[in-house]
Scaffold this motif. Structure first.
Motif, PDB file in Angstrom:
ATOM      1  N   ASP A   1       0.853  -1.198   0.000  1.00  0.00           N
ATOM      2  CA  ASP A   1       0.000   0.000   0.000  1.00  0.00           C
ATOM      3  C   ASP A   1       0.883   1.240   0.000  1.00  0.00           C
ATOM      4  O   ASP A   1       2.096   1.153   0.207  1.00  0.00           O
ATOM      5  CB  ASP A   1      -0.921  -0.011   1.237  1.00  0.00           C
TER       6      ASP A   1
ATOM      7  N   SER B   1      -4.253  -8.886   1.984  1.00  0.00           N
ATOM      8  CA  SER B   1      -4.432  -7.460   1.769  1.00  0.00           C
ATOM      9  C   SER B   1      -3.807  -6.737   2.947  1.00  0.00           C
ATOM     10  O   SER B   1      -3.895  -7.213   4.068  1.00  0.00           O
ATOM     11  CB  SER B   1      -5.912  -7.111   1.743  1.00  0.00           C
TER      12      SER B   1
ATOM     13  N   THR C   1      -2.930  -2.654   4.633  1.00  0.00           N
ATOM     14  CA  THR C   1      -3.019  -1.194   4.526  1.00  0.00           C
ATOM     15  C   THR C   1      -2.570  -0.579   5.843  1.00  0.00           C
ATOM     16  O   THR C   1      -2.240  -1.287   6.788  1.00  0.00           O
ATOM     17  CB  THR C   1      -4.447  -0.747   4.137  1.00  0.00           C
TER      18      THR C   1
ATOM     19  N   ASP D   1     -10.433  -8.634  -0.983  1.00  0.00           N
ATOM     20  CA  ASP D   1      -9.842  -8.077  -2.199  1.00  0.00           C
ATOM     21  C   ASP D   1      -9.038  -6.816  -1.917  1.00  0.00           C
ATOM     22  O   ASP D   1      -7.982  -6.589  -2.485  1.00  0.00           O
ATOM     23  CB  ASP D   1     -10.944  -7.676  -3.200  1.00  0.00           C
ATOM     24  N   ASP D   2      -9.623  -5.996  -1.072  1.00  0.00           N
ATOM     25  CA  ASP D   2      -8.978  -4.707  -0.846  1.00  0.00           C
ATOM     26  C   ASP D   2      -9.404  -4.198   0.532  1.00  0.00           C
ATOM     27  O   ASP D   2     -10.450  -4.602   1.054  1.00  0.00           O
ATOM     28  CB  ASP D   2      -9.413  -3.707  -1.935  1.00  0.00           C
TER      29      ASP D   2
ATOM     30  N   CYS E   1     -13.108  -3.462   4.617  1.00  0.00           N
ATOM     31  CA  CYS E   1     -12.548  -4.589   3.873  1.00  0.00           C
ATOM     32  C   CYS E   1     -13.632  -5.121   2.946  1.00  0.00           C
ATOM     33  O   CYS E   1     -14.766  -5.326   3.376  1.00  0.00           O
ATOM     34  CB  CYS E   1     -12.134  -5.722   4.808  1.00  0.00           C
TER      35      CYS E   1
ATOM     36  N   ARG F   1      -4.443  -2.379  -7.726  1.00  0.00           N
ATOM     37  CA  ARG F   1      -4.726  -3.343  -6.675  1.00  0.00           C
ATOM     38  C   ARG F   1      -4.108  -2.912  -5.339  1.00  0.00           C
ATOM     39  O   ARG F   1      -4.664  -3.132  -4.276  1.00  0.00           O
ATOM     40  CB  ARG F   1      -4.206  -4.716  -7.114  1.00  0.00           C
ATOM     41  N   ARG F   2      -2.959  -2.289  -5.377  1.00  0.00           N
ATOM     42  CA  ARG F   2      -2.269  -1.933  -4.142  1.00  0.00           C
ATOM     43  C   ARG F   2      -2.446  -0.478  -3.741  1.00  0.00           C
ATOM     44  O   ARG F   2      -2.749  -0.178  -2.603  1.00  0.00           O
ATOM     45  CB  ARG F   2      -0.768  -2.247  -4.271  1.00  0.00           C
TER      46      ARG F   2
END
Lengths: 357, 167
Positions: free
Chosen positions: A96, A140, A142, A193-194, A204, A287-288
């Motif tokens: 991220d 995932s 962050t 997913d993210d 999320c 995606r990131r």
């Protein structure tokens, strides 16, 4: 004597005026401005913003790191063939990016553990995090804010065959705190997913099996589950979460309909609402690292969605077209969009940190 | 008949100004509203700087009055011409300040003190345009500022953002 007095003149610029001047400068000019003299450097710059509209790019491999400033169309070298840095960047994966910092993961060659670390190309600085004991590729991750802030929390979301977990730590912690994510059903658990942090909540999303959005209240350590936006356009691929100005946006490409859909989550009504107009914003989806930024009205990038991987050609959609046009064309290359050919370097969007950070 | 006010500079010069012109200053407007503006209004601004402040205010006032008297006919062309005139006037004003940075500095402080947001914003943009793209040493030379960092401090500052100081 007279000269001495004059020399004091600009040195004594009040903080209010320094802030007003800095608000009218690009990030790079702010750095140089604050290196002029002590009083300009020590001025209180809380709340100061830079005039950069488009995010910068960071391009790197194990032997060099470059920054590209699209506002001045200039390329800067952070380090180049600096042997001490090499090992750090071999085989890193980007997790991220936020406030001028990237969160990277590096697989250790001798063990199965993974090292997570923050890197800021703007100050060429690394902040290490505790090691993780599982493969992070399918996870995932962050973080809440700049790792220099005491409020910084890092989140890694993981799924095994039975359960979903969240691992939490703060920079400086010695180990991760592992928590089970409740609400498991008998369905197989895939990872999210993210994930995106907005104002005390970690959001999320999983677009498949189960299709849901979960929120994690960081202070209370409470989980909640919300409905996912209804599937109106057939097969949906690539769901992206983006934070902007305290709002959470969900973007995805509706394959059957051949168009993009952008939704905003309203926490007070606990529901998703379609965004009809991007209001001169640019959405950079990855995606990131996904970024939403306001750009000049009517400019080349206003009301535009750019999605994809950095090595690929971009799906490039003007909002006026995003209801109708299939993304088969036009797909300008990144080098055309940013006027920069990055060659084989790994590349990510990055927004410079605010001067008070 | 326009109401006039007398402004007294820090070096005791008197400036007779129309109320409408000087009311652009929130500080003075407040003094007038509070009834504190009887006789001469003393200001902590030198006569040289105050003259510049009034030059700005009169130009702005001129512009608003003209717009009020406009009818719609031919307005667009007139506006365009006026915009060109204002641009030209502002360029001249900027050039004078760029040439005399002591006045520019005093004017910055005065616009802050007199609460003239439009002038303050204009001047800050002018300074921002002047420093944009320049290295610290060039900025120091431009504004006659002494480098008061020790060599060690300066080294640490440039090392922190090394890339930004590459020529």
């Amino acid at each position: 004597m007279e000269n001495k007095v004059k020399r004091k003149l600009w040195f004594g610029l009040p903080d209010d005026i320094i802030r007003l001047i800095m608000n009218r400068l690009y990030y790079v000019d702010q750095i140089r401005f604050r290196a002029v003299c002590k009083s300009w450097r020590e001025a209180n710059v809380d709340g100061v913003k830079y005039t950069d509209k488009l995010p910068w790019m960071m391009a790197f491999n194990s032997s060099c790191c470059l920054l590209y400033d699209p506002n001045n169309k200039r390329k800067y070298t952070v380090f180049n063939d600096w042997s001490s840095r090499r090992e750090k960047f071999i085989g890193v994966k980007t997790l991220d990016g936020k406030n001028g910092w990237m969160l990277f993961c590096r697989e250790e060659s001798i063990s199965t553990t993974n090292s997570l670390f923050f890197y800021s190309p703007f100050i060429d600085s690394i902040i290490e995090l505790p090691k993780l004991w599982f493969d992070i590729c399918t996870c995932s991750a962050t973080f809440s804010t700049t790792p220099l802030s005491p409020d910084c929390v890092v989140f890694v979301l993981r799924a095994d065959t039975k359960m979903r977990y969240i691992c939490i730590c703060k920079p400086g912690d010695e180990r991760w705190t592992k928590l089970r994510i409740p609400g498991s059903s008998s369905k197989s658990k895939l990872c999210f997913d993210d994930a995106e942090y907005v104002d005390g909540l970690l959001y999320c999303i999983s677009s498949f099996c189960p299709t849901e959005m979960c929120t994690f209240n960081v202070a209370r350590r409470e989980w909640k589950t919300y409905a996912y936006p209804p599937n109106t356009g057939g097969w949906r691929c690539s769901d992206y979460l983006t934070e902007f100005d305290g709002n959470l946006f969900l973007s995805h490409y509706l394959a059957d309909a051949g168009r993009w859909r952008v939704l905003r989550f309203d926490p007070s009504r606990m529901d998703w609402f379609k965004v009809e107009n991007l209001d001169d914003k640019l959405l950079l989806l990855n995606r990131r690292v996904s970024i939403c930024c306001p750009v000049d009205k009517g400019s080349e990038f206003s009301n535009t969605i750019l999605a994809g991987r950095f090595s690929d050609r971009y799906i490039y959609i003007k909002e006026s077209e995003y209801e109708s046009r299939r993304p088969s064309h036009p797909k300008p290359k990144l080098s055309q969009i940013y006027d920069w050919n990055v060659g084989k370097l790994i590349c990510f969007w990055i927004q410079p940190p605010l001067p008070s950070c | 008949m326009a109401i006039m006010y007398a402004l007294k500079s820090s070096d005791n010069e008197i400036f007779e100004v129309e109320q409408k012109v000087i009311e652009q200053s929130e500080t003075i407007k407040k003094m007038i509203e509070d009834g504190a503006a009887t006789g001469e209004i003393p200001l902590q601004v030198s006569s040289k700087t105050l003259a510049k402040v009034l030059e700005w205010c009169k130009q702005r006032q001129h512009k608003t009055v003209e717009n009020e008297n406009d009818d719609n006919k031919g307005k667009r062309k007139k506006e365009r011409d006026e915009d060109d005139d204002i641009k030209e006037w502002e360029n001249k004003f900027s050039d004078e300040l760029k040439a005399d940075k002591d006045v520019l500095f005093d004017l910055l402080l005065a616009s802050n003190y007199l609460d003239l947001p439009a002038l303050l914003s204009f001047l800050c943009q002018l300074v921002a345009d002047m420093v944009a793209g320049k290295m610290p040493e060039e900025i120091r030379r431009m504004f006659n500022i002494e480098n008061d960092f020790t060599p060690e401090e300066e080294k640490a500052i440039t090392a922190e953002h090394g890339w930004a100081f590459q020529p």
